[in-house]
Design an enzyme around this catalytic site. Structure first.
Site, mmCIF file in Angstrom:
data_model
loop_
_atom_site.group_PDB
_atom_site.id
_atom_site.type_symbol
_atom_site.label_atom_id
_atom_site.label_comp_id
_atom_site.label_asym_id
_atom_site.label_seq_id
_atom_site.Cartn_x
_atom_site.Cartn_y
_atom_site.Cartn_z
ATOM 1 N N HIS A 105 0.831 -1.209 0.000
ATOM 2 C CA HIS A 105 0.000 0.000 0.000
ATOM 3 C C HIS A 105 0.864 1.256 0.000
ATOM 4 O O HIS A 105 1.785 1.368 0.807
ATOM 5 C CB HIS A 105 -0.901 0.019 1.239
ATOM 6 C CG HIS A 105 -2.021 -0.971 1.175
ATOM 7 N ND1 HIS A 105 -3.023 -1.018 2.119
ATOM 8 C CD2 HIS A 105 -2.318 -1.940 0.274
ATOM 9 C CE1 HIS A 105 -3.874 -1.983 1.806
ATOM 10 N NE2 HIS A 105 -3.458 -2.562 0.697
ATOM 11 N N TYR A 116 -8.940 4.925 8.163
ATOM 12 C CA TYR A 116 -9.054 5.256 9.584
ATOM 13 C C TYR A 116 -10.191 6.268 9.692
ATOM 14 O O TYR A 116 -10.084 7.374 9.154
ATOM 15 C CB TYR A 116 -7.756 5.875 10.102
ATOM 16 C CG TYR A 116 -6.621 4.885 10.265
ATOM 17 C CD1 TYR A 116 -5.812 4.522 9.186
ATOM 18 C CD2 TYR A 116 -6.347 4.316 11.518
ATOM 19 C CE1 TYR A 116 -4.769 3.614 9.346
ATOM 20 C CE2 TYR A 116 -5.302 3.409 11.677
ATOM 21 C CZ TYR A 116 -4.520 3.066 10.588
ATOM 22 O OH TYR A 116 -3.490 2.168 10.745
ATOM 23 N N PRO A 151 -3.190 -0.107 19.466
ATOM 24 C CA PRO A 151 -2.971 -0.580 18.096
ATOM 25 C C PRO A 151 -3.104 0.478 16.997
ATOM 26 O O PRO A 151 -2.628 0.242 15.883
ATOM 27 C CB PRO A 151 -4.022 -1.678 17.923
ATOM 28 C CG PRO A 151 -5.043 -1.435 18.971
ATOM 29 C CD PRO A 151 -4.346 -0.767 20.105
ATOM 30 N N LYS A 155 1.913 -0.337 15.398
ATOM 31 C CA LYS A 155 3.333 -0.356 15.729
ATOM 32 C C LYS A 155 3.797 -1.590 16.512
ATOM 33 O O LYS A 155 4.998 -1.856 16.585
ATOM 34 C CB LYS A 155 3.709 0.907 16.542
ATOM 35 C CG LYS A 155 3.661 2.176 15.732
ATOM 36 C CD LYS A 155 4.755 2.195 14.676
ATOM 37 C CE LYS A 155 4.571 3.276 13.656
ATOM 38 N NZ LYS A 155 4.772 2.824 12.277
ATOM 39 N N TYR A 183 4.298 6.605 10.254
ATOM 40 C CA TYR A 183 3.502 5.432 9.926
ATOM 41 C C TYR A 183 4.337 4.394 9.177
ATOM 42 O O TYR A 183 4.265 3.196 9.483
ATOM 43 C CB TYR A 183 2.286 5.841 9.091
ATOM 44 C CG TYR A 183 1.215 4.785 9.020
ATOM 45 C CD1 TYR A 183 0.125 4.803 9.886
ATOM 46 C CD2 TYR A 183 1.289 3.751 8.091
ATOM 47 C CE1 TYR A 183 -0.851 3.833 9.832
ATOM 48 C CE2 TYR A 183 0.312 2.780 8.027
ATOM 49 C CZ TYR A 183 -0.752 2.816 8.896
ATOM 50 O OH TYR A 183 -1.725 1.841 8.850
HETATM 51 P P1 FAD Z 1 3.593 -12.292 21.424
HETATM 52 O O1 FAD Z 1 3.079 -12.337 20.034
HETATM 53 O O2 FAD Z 1 2.639 -12.014 22.521
HETATM 54 O O3 FAD Z 1 4.332 -13.668 21.687
HETATM 55 C C1 FAD Z 1 4.715 -14.071 22.973
HETATM 56 C C2 FAD Z 1 4.727 -15.575 23.026
HETATM 57 O O4 FAD Z 1 5.167 -15.985 24.323
HETATM 58 C C3 FAD Z 1 3.359 -16.174 22.816
HETATM 59 O O5 FAD Z 1 3.412 -17.192 21.859
HETATM 60 C C4 FAD Z 1 2.976 -16.696 24.190
HETATM 61 O O6 FAD Z 1 2.147 -17.838 24.134
HETATM 62 C C5 FAD Z 1 4.327 -17.013 24.786
HETATM 63 N N1 FAD Z 1 4.341 -17.020 26.240
HETATM 64 C C6 FAD Z 1 3.671 -16.219 27.100
HETATM 65 N N2 FAD Z 1 3.940 -16.547 28.371
HETATM 66 C C7 FAD Z 1 4.814 -17.567 28.319
HETATM 67 C C8 FAD Z 1 5.453 -18.325 29.305
HETATM 68 N N3 FAD Z 1 5.239 -18.112 30.610
HETATM 69 N N4 FAD Z 1 6.298 -19.292 28.915
HETATM 70 C C9 FAD Z 1 6.521 -19.526 27.593
HETATM 71 N N5 FAD Z 1 5.928 -18.838 26.615
HETATM 72 C C10 FAD Z 1 5.090 -17.865 26.974
HETATM 73 N N6 FAD Z 1 -0.203 -4.955 16.719
HETATM 74 C C11 FAD Z 1 -0.341 -4.261 15.599
HETATM 75 O O7 FAD Z 1 0.651 -3.691 15.135
HETATM 76 N N7 FAD Z 1 -1.580 -4.198 14.970
HETATM 77 C C12 FAD Z 1 -2.674 -4.858 15.464
HETATM 78 O O8 FAD Z 1 -3.753 -4.813 14.895
HETATM 79 C C13 FAD Z 1 -2.555 -5.602 16.641
HETATM 80 N N8 FAD Z 1 -3.614 -6.274 17.156
HETATM 81 C C14 FAD Z 1 -3.434 -6.992 18.305
HETATM 82 C C15 FAD Z 1 -4.504 -7.694 18.853
HETATM 83 C C16 FAD Z 1 -4.354 -8.426 20.060
HETATM 84 C C17 FAD Z 1 -5.535 -9.170 20.627
HETATM 85 C C18 FAD Z 1 -3.098 -8.426 20.699
HETATM 86 C C19 FAD Z 1 -2.909 -9.179 21.994
HETATM 87 C C20 FAD Z 1 -2.028 -7.734 20.130
HETATM 88 C C21 FAD Z 1 -2.188 -7.013 18.941
HETATM 89 N N9 FAD Z 1 -1.121 -6.325 18.350
HETATM 90 C C22 FAD Z 1 -1.278 -5.614 17.231
HETATM 91 C C23 FAD Z 1 0.205 -6.357 18.889
HETATM 92 C C24 FAD Z 1 1.087 -7.383 18.184
HETATM 93 O O9 FAD Z 1 0.323 -8.508 17.862
HETATM 94 C C25 FAD Z 1 2.209 -7.682 19.130
HETATM 95 O O10 FAD Z 1 2.963 -6.489 19.291
HETATM 96 C C26 FAD Z 1 3.113 -8.829 18.688
HETATM 97 O O11 FAD Z 1 2.438 -10.049 18.773
HETATM 98 C C27 FAD Z 1 4.360 -8.868 19.570
HETATM 99 O O12 FAD Z 1 5.084 -10.044 19.341
HETATM 100 P P2 FAD Z 1 5.856 -10.749 20.517
HETATM 101 O O13 FAD Z 1 6.521 -11.919 19.887
HETATM 102 O O14 FAD Z 1 6.668 -9.739 21.230
HETATM 103 O O15 FAD Z 1 4.754 -11.204 21.563
HETATM 104 C C1 DHB Z 2 -4.226 -3.340 11.297
HETATM 105 C C2 DHB Z 2 -4.300 -3.062 12.628
HETATM 106 C C3 DHB Z 2 -3.989 -1.799 13.078
HETATM 107 O O1 DHB Z 2 -4.034 -1.518 14.389
HETATM 108 C C4 DHB Z 2 -3.635 -0.801 12.207
HETATM 109 O O2 DHB Z 2 -3.397 0.433 12.680
HETATM 110 C C5 DHB Z 2 -3.554 -1.084 10.873
HETATM 111 C C6 DHB Z 2 -3.853 -2.363 10.406
HETATM 112 C C7 DHB Z 2 -4.596 -4.688 10.813
HETATM 113 O O3 DHB Z 2 -4.967 -5.533 11.620
HETATM 114 O O4 DHB Z 2 -4.555 -4.902 9.579
#
Ligand code: FAD
Ligand code: DHB
Length: 391
Positions: free
Chosen positions: A72, A201, A293, A297, A385
């Site tokens: 995009h 948005y 969200p 980021k 962004y």
């Molecule tokens: P995570 O993806 O949380 O991975 C952590 C891992 O550690 C998981 O697999 C978990 O099971 C594991 N874990 C936890 N505790 C333990 C333990 N005690 N022992 C072993 N393993 C463990 N970001 C965006 O940019 N846009 C979005 O739209 C967006 N939507 C989101 C929606 C939701 C519901 C959530 C929760 C987050 C969202 N985020 C979004 C944020 C984004 O998904 C996260 O920033 C990203 O997943 C971070 O990756 P990570 O690997 O740091 O953590």
């Molecule tokens: C998506 C989520 C967001 O929070 C955003 O700002 C842009 C895209 C997504 O899930 O595609």
């Protein structure tokens, strides 16, 4: 068991770190609490900065992303139904963002890790870290009725916001800064074509809405809701009606409705724990920080942490140099705080705050009007962004 880098968590941060280190012959073991299917099925982020795409390329896991991801060149801002485009290509010297779901990134990373014969312990119970301040930190867990210990040179805490790594650092060693928001998002995944080729948005007096996608046939939709929203109050018809109202204008008439494949409530929080290191434990991704969200980021910050941590660990193990590890936290936090500021700003700009008075509402409209009519203001949004440099 012994390894060089013990990784807690097989989310995007843990898997990507393991993959990047393996390319340099550095051993890792990943310990994950959930099953692989559970991790791959978590519907979360979807929008990648160019720096994240470049890192996935470097890790050798971007082939499908380049085939299936949607590139995009801008986004739209709708103000009470009136749409304005922000052109990233023009405003940021040709930068674009890529729509590719976190579910797909984790599938690609798991596949690559298994192909390389990686050591991944899934469904580990009672995961704990020990001796993190000393030279021989350990990861302990239970599996098949037995307790296991992995002796590590370094531990990477990639276990997300609710993990155990950050909590294992004493509160006196960490400074936490946090802000909660008086609203949440209702997230919907639907097998319907997106209403527009780019993200919209939408600021509306009924509340914020975001129209995004996973492919040309699957939409991802978000509606501002209350933090304690009950999903039972949101049958599909009500969701589509509300999306139409908040999108407004002629686009509302073009919105294609269909059954929701998934619905969830997503909490909004800004959170940073500093420093992102204690002894031989290094935190990366959501384990150290959370952004609301708006602005997409979260996943991109996890990627930029992992880029810095992988380089610092490669320098440490290949060349015996420790400057990268010593400077890891400060280097990450500079970018983390920039992204915190931007995510907070975009959240405040676009949402309807329940406590907002007449002055706040009028001021917010003035800021939106300024944004979509000033090239400088649009450039500031575009630059943040698409993402500040990965450092
Ligand atoms: P995570 O993806 O949380 O991975 C952590 C891992 O550690 C998981 O697999 C978990 O099971 C594991 N874990 C936890 N505790 C333990 C333990 N005690 N022992 C072993 N393993 C463990 N970001 C965006 O940019 N846009 C979005 O739209 C967006 N939507 C989101 C929606 C939701 C519901 C959530 C929760 C987050 C969202 N985020 C979004 C944020 C984004 O998904 C996260 O920033 C990203 O997943 C971070 O990756 P990570 O690997 O740091 O953590
Ligand atoms: C998506 C989520 C967001 O929070 C955003 O700002 C842009 C895209 C997504 O899930 O595609």
């Amino acid at each position: 068991m012994r390894t060089q880098v013990g990784i807690v968590g097989a989310g995007p941060a843990g898997l990507l770190l393991s993959q990047l280190l393996d390319l340099h012959g550095i051993e890792t073991v990943i310990v994950e609490r959930q099953s692989q299917a559970h991790v791959e099925g978590r519907i979360r982020a979807g929008l990648l900065e160019p720096g994240t795409v470049a890192l996935l390329e470097e890790a050798g896991v971007a082939d499908r992303l380049h085939r299936e991801g949607l590139v995009h060149g801008g986004i739209e801002i709708a103000i009470e139904g009136d749409r304005h485009r922000i052109d990233f290509v023009d405003l940021t010297d040709g930068n674009t963002v890529t729509v590719y779901g976190q579910t797909e990134i984790t599938k690609d990373l798991f596949a690559a890790r298994h192909r390389a014969g990686a050591d991944i312990v899934s469904e580990a119970g009672d995961v704990a870290v020990a001796d993190i301040a000393g030279p021989e930190p350990k990861i302990q867990y239970r599996k098949d009725g037995e307790t296991h210990t992995i002796e590590c040179d370094v531990i990477a805490g990639c276990d997300g916001f609710h993990g155990i790594c950050r909590a294992s650092i004493g509160p006196e060693q960490l400074t936490v800064r946090e802000q909660l928001y008086p609203f949440a998002w209702l997230g919907i995944l639907a097998e319907t074509p997106p209403v527009s080729p780019e993200l919209i948005y939408a600021h509306h007096s009924r509340g914020f809405a975001l129209f995004t996608m996973r492919s040309t046939s699957v939409s991802r939709l978000y509606l501002q809701c209350t933090p304690d929203e009950n999903l039972d109050d949101w049958p599909d018809d009500r969701i589509w009606e509300e999306l139409q109202l908040r999108l407004g204008g002629d686009a509302a008439a073009r919105l294609v409705t269909g059954p929701a494949l998934d619905k969830s409530v997503i909490a909004m929080r800004s959170f940073v724990a500093e420093p992102m290191q204690h002894g031989r434990l290094f935190l990366a991704g959501d384990a150290a920080h959370i952004v609301p969200p708006t602005g997409a980021k979260g996943l991109n910050l996890a990627a930029s942490d992992v880029r810095l941590l992988s380089r610092a660990l490669i320098d440490h193990f290949e060349h015996g140099r420790s400057e990268g590890l010593e400077g890891y936290s400060a280097a990450c936090l500079r970018r983390v705080w920039n992204a915190q500021r931007f995510s907070w700003w975009m959240t405040a700009l676009l949402h309807r705050f329940p406590e907002a008075g007449p002055f706040d509402l009028r001021r917010q409209r003035a800021e939106l009007d300024y944004l979509v009519s000033s090239r400088s203001a649009m450039t500031a949004l575009a630059e943040n962004y698409v993402g500040l440099p990965f450092g």
